[in-house]
Design an enzyme around this catalytic site. Structure first.
Site, PDB file in Angstrom:
ATOM      1  N   THR B 138       0.875  -1.177   0.000  1.00 51.16           N
ATOM      2  CA  THR B 138       0.000   0.000   0.000  1.00 51.16           C
ATOM      3  C   THR B 138       0.912   1.227   0.000  1.00 51.16           C
ATOM      4  O   THR B 138       2.129   1.098   0.141  1.00 51.16           O
ATOM      5  CB  THR B 138      -0.896   0.048   1.263  1.00 51.16           C
ATOM      6  OG1 THR B 138      -0.082   0.380   2.401  1.00 51.16           O
ATOM      7  CG2 THR B 138      -1.593  -1.276   1.521  1.00 51.16           C
ATOM      8  N   ASP B 139       0.327   2.409  -0.094  1.00 47.89           N
ATOM      9  CA  ASP B 139       1.159   3.625  -0.041  1.00 47.89           C
ATOM     10  C   ASP B 139       1.858   3.744   1.312  1.00 47.89           C
ATOM     11  O   ASP B 139       2.981   4.206   1.406  1.00 47.89           O
ATOM     12  CB  ASP B 139       0.295   4.865  -0.300  1.00 47.89           C
ATOM     13  CG  ASP B 139      -0.200   4.893  -1.749  1.00 47.89           C
ATOM     14  OD1 ASP B 139       0.436   4.215  -2.585  1.00 47.89           O
ATOM     15  OD2 ASP B 139      -1.211   5.559  -2.016  1.00 47.89           O
ATOM     16  N   CYS B 140       1.140   3.330   2.389  1.00 50.47           N
ATOM     17  CA  CYS B 140       1.746   3.449   3.718  1.00 50.47           C
ATOM     18  C   CYS B 140       2.539   2.204   4.118  1.00 50.47           C
ATOM     19  O   CYS B 140       3.398   2.263   4.991  1.00 50.47           O
ATOM     20  CB  CYS B 140       0.684   3.793   4.758  1.00 50.47           C
ATOM     21  SG  CYS B 140      -0.838   2.846   4.596  1.00 50.47           S
ATOM     22  N   TYR B 141       2.253   1.079   3.505  1.00 49.38           N
ATOM     23  CA  TYR B 141       2.989  -0.165   3.784  1.00 49.38           C
ATOM     24  C   TYR B 141       3.436  -0.757   2.449  1.00 49.38           C
ATOM     25  O   TYR B 141       2.804  -1.655   1.907  1.00 49.38           O
ATOM     26  CB  TYR B 141       2.098  -1.170   4.529  1.00 49.38           C
ATOM     27  CG  TYR B 141       1.712  -0.738   5.928  1.00 49.38           C
ATOM     28  CD1 TYR B 141       2.545  -1.055   7.003  1.00 49.38           C
ATOM     29  CD2 TYR B 141       0.546  -0.030   6.158  1.00 49.38           C
ATOM     30  CE1 TYR B 141       2.217  -0.648   8.280  1.00 49.38           C
ATOM     31  CE2 TYR B 141       0.211   0.377   7.429  1.00 49.38           C
ATOM     32  CZ  TYR B 141       1.041   0.065   8.489  1.00 49.38           C
ATOM     33  OH  TYR B 141       0.717   0.451   9.749  1.00 49.38           O
ATOM     34  N   PRO B 142       4.521  -0.223   1.892  1.00 51.22           N
ATOM     35  CA  PRO B 142       4.860  -0.568   0.502  1.00 51.22           C
ATOM     36  C   PRO B 142       5.436  -1.953   0.307  1.00 51.22           C
ATOM     37  O   PRO B 142       5.410  -2.490  -0.799  1.00 51.22           O
ATOM     38  CB  PRO B 142       5.897   0.494   0.130  1.00 51.22           C
ATOM     39  CG  PRO B 142       6.478   0.949   1.425  1.00 51.22           C
ATOM     40  CD  PRO B 142       5.397   0.821   2.452  1.00 51.22           C
TER      41      PRO B 142
END
Lengths: 136, 405
Positions: B138-142
């Site tokens: 994800t954007d926060c957990y790449p």
């Protein structure tokens, strides 16, 4: 005169499965024997024997077996208990056909008598903590 | 004469508490009588050690750089699938989980040499465990992939949770069929060739407090070698079963859900187990202190193996098919003698729970209390009693596609 008792495991190659080997051990070498396990497949026969007799007769008997072409492949095979993993639960007690396991009535610990073991291996997979081990 | 838990705790702090194990108390009460013993004794300790399937452990592995969101991804510990569906960094592993490549029962009976229970044991033993995870990014957990060794000492929290254990009495198993069967009650020989049972009997926590007068939510306990708590009534809690005159259930009844700090625990009391032809599980050690608040509570703790009866169930047909029949009712005194007589035949008995280790747990808990290291807690909520109406229900199966299976 020394009396020896030993357990041996014999493998009969296919061409020897019909030979009366055990008869000769008794008749020619004066060995007392107890067949603990015997099985035969399409490829080979397998037998676990307990032999008892005078040391000299015993050695001659083993020599005879080797000359005949039998494979004494696991002469020193034995089942041992890893005391660190045994929890003294008792799952082995009724599984063993030779009554090698007994429960001490006071401590309720499971006592393993290696002398009685016929190396059938039934306890090994029946032990939940896998404390029984087969060694060669 | 009655006492309060606070009074008992004061004595524990002063090193003056009088503590006996559930085995010792039988003789003490026989000698001194109930009234005198109730005045003198403060705590009775119980213990049990055996395979307890509904066990699991959860922990927080800390955040990787860059961050990864395990929730929604896949997580493996030593190749055993774990559950990561809790946000980013929390992982839970169940004792029964198996590696994807385990042959299971494809060649029956399967060996089940390694699974979730063994991962938990290895973690507790302080060994490194391999964590492999994939996630979607994800954007926060790449991050999408993680492969690392983890060790219990580096985990933020490591917690044992068990939703059902410490069963208050249990089935005794036989096999009436003509071939061997492989069950969670061990290997059962054909034609009633053996009997297996699994309870610490007179030492077992809930058999010493059969009506749940002291054990409840919040009770501090010995768990896996450390301190834990009763978190909730265990699942399948079934208090309304037939009982003896003194309240001891004759069938599986109460259970406990327990929780505790895995970091304090010890593999001697938390050990992976393999049940031939059945699966992997975890052997768990639990000890529960019973505060002797009055004579009635003391009397419950004097239960002996001869007073505890259980139903012998056929595991070849009656158990799997959920039929009501029982073969016989036997006492733990008989079971522990090494053989029971059923229909005139002597059947050898074997246990799956360890009595010596249950005894060791009760004695350890006694030492902790006597040394002032373990105080008792007051339950914040009682477990459902036999009149509560709480009942174990079978699944009410409702076919989804009409009547077609």
């Amino acid at each position: 005169m020394t009396i020896t008792t030993k357990k041996i495991a014999l493998r009969f190659p296919r061409h020897l499965v019909d030979r009366p080997v055990v008869y000769h051990l008794i008749k020619e070498y004066n060995l007392e024997l107890n067949i603990l396990k015997a099985s035969i497949s399409s490829e080979e026969g397998h037998m676990v024997l307990e032999l008892r007799g005078e040391r000299a007769d015993f050695d001659k008997g083993i020599d005879y077996l080797t000359r005949t072409g039998l494979i004494i492949d696991t002469l020193c095979r034995e089942v041992t208990r890893n005391e660190d993993r045994c929890t003294d639960c008792g799952a082995c007690v009724t599984v063993c056909p030779a009554s090698s396991f007994t429960v001490d009535p006071h401590t309720r610990e499971v006592v393993f008598d290696e002398e009685k073991c016929i190396v059938c291996g039934l306890c090994i997979l029946s032990c939940p903590s896998r404390s029984m081990e087969l060694h060669f | 004469m009655s006492k309060t838990i606070e009074e008992i705790n004061r004595k524990i702090r002063e090193g003056k508490a009088v503590v006996f194990t559930a085995e010792e108390i039988i003789g003490v009460v026989r000698e001194k009588g109930l009234e005198r013993a109730a005045a003198e004794v403060d705590v009775v300790t119980t213990g049990t050690f055996g395979p307890m399937c509904s066990s699991g452990a959860y922990f927080n592995i800390g955040h990787s750089k860059p961050r990864i969101k395990l929730g929604g991804g896949r997580v493996y510990l030593n190749d055993v699938p774990a559950y990561g569906g809790f946000a980013a960094a929390d992982v839970m592993i169940g004792a029964n989980a198996l590696p994807d490549d385990d042959p299971r029962n494809r060649v029956h009976p399967g060996e089940f040499n390694y699974g979730g229970g063994h991962v938990i044991e290895e973690l507790v033993a302080g060994r490194d465990v391999k964590l492999v995870a994939q996630a979607y990014g994800t954007d926060c957990y790449p991050r999408k992939k993680l492969e690392t060794w983890i060790n219990i000492k580096d985990l933020n929290e490591a917690v044992l949770f068990n939703m059902r254990n410490s069963y208050q009495n249990y089935n005794v198993a036989v096999n009436l069929s003509d071939k061997a069967i492989y069950t969670y009650m061990g290997t059962l020989k054909p034609n009633m060739g053996n009997i297996t049972y699994c309870s610490a009997g007179q030492l077992s926590p809930l058999l010493n407090d059969p009506l749940y007068k002291t054990i409840g939510i919040g009770t501090r306990i010995f768990l896996g070698g450390g301190t834990g708590y009763v978190a909730w009534p265990g699942t399948q809690f079934n208090p309304g079963v037939p009982r003896t005159e003194s309240g001891v259930p004759k069938r599986g009844a109460g259970t406990l859900a327990v929780i505790g700090d895995l970091k304090q625990m010890n593999p001697r009391y938390l050990m992976g187990a393999s049940m031939l032809g059945y699966g992997v599980t975890l052997s768990v050690g639990i000890g529960v202190p019973i505060p002797i608040l009055n004579e009635e509570i003391l009397k419950f703790t004097t239960v002996t193996d001869d007073d505890i009866f259980a139903a012998v169930i056929d595991y070849s047909s009656v158990y799997p098919e959920v039929k009501p029949d029982i073969v016989a009712e036997v006492s733990y005194g008989q079971l522990r003698s090494g053989k029971v007589v059923i229909n005139g035949r002597e059947i050898p008995t074997g246990s799956l729970s360890s009595y010596p280790r249950a005894r060791e747990i009760a004695s350890t808990l006694k030492e902790w209390i006597t040394a002032g290291k373990f105080e008792l807690s007051q339950a914040v909520e009682a477990l459902p009693d036999p009149d509560s109406g709480v009942k174990f229900k079978l699944l009410n199966e409702r076919p989804i596609n009409g009547d077609r299976l």
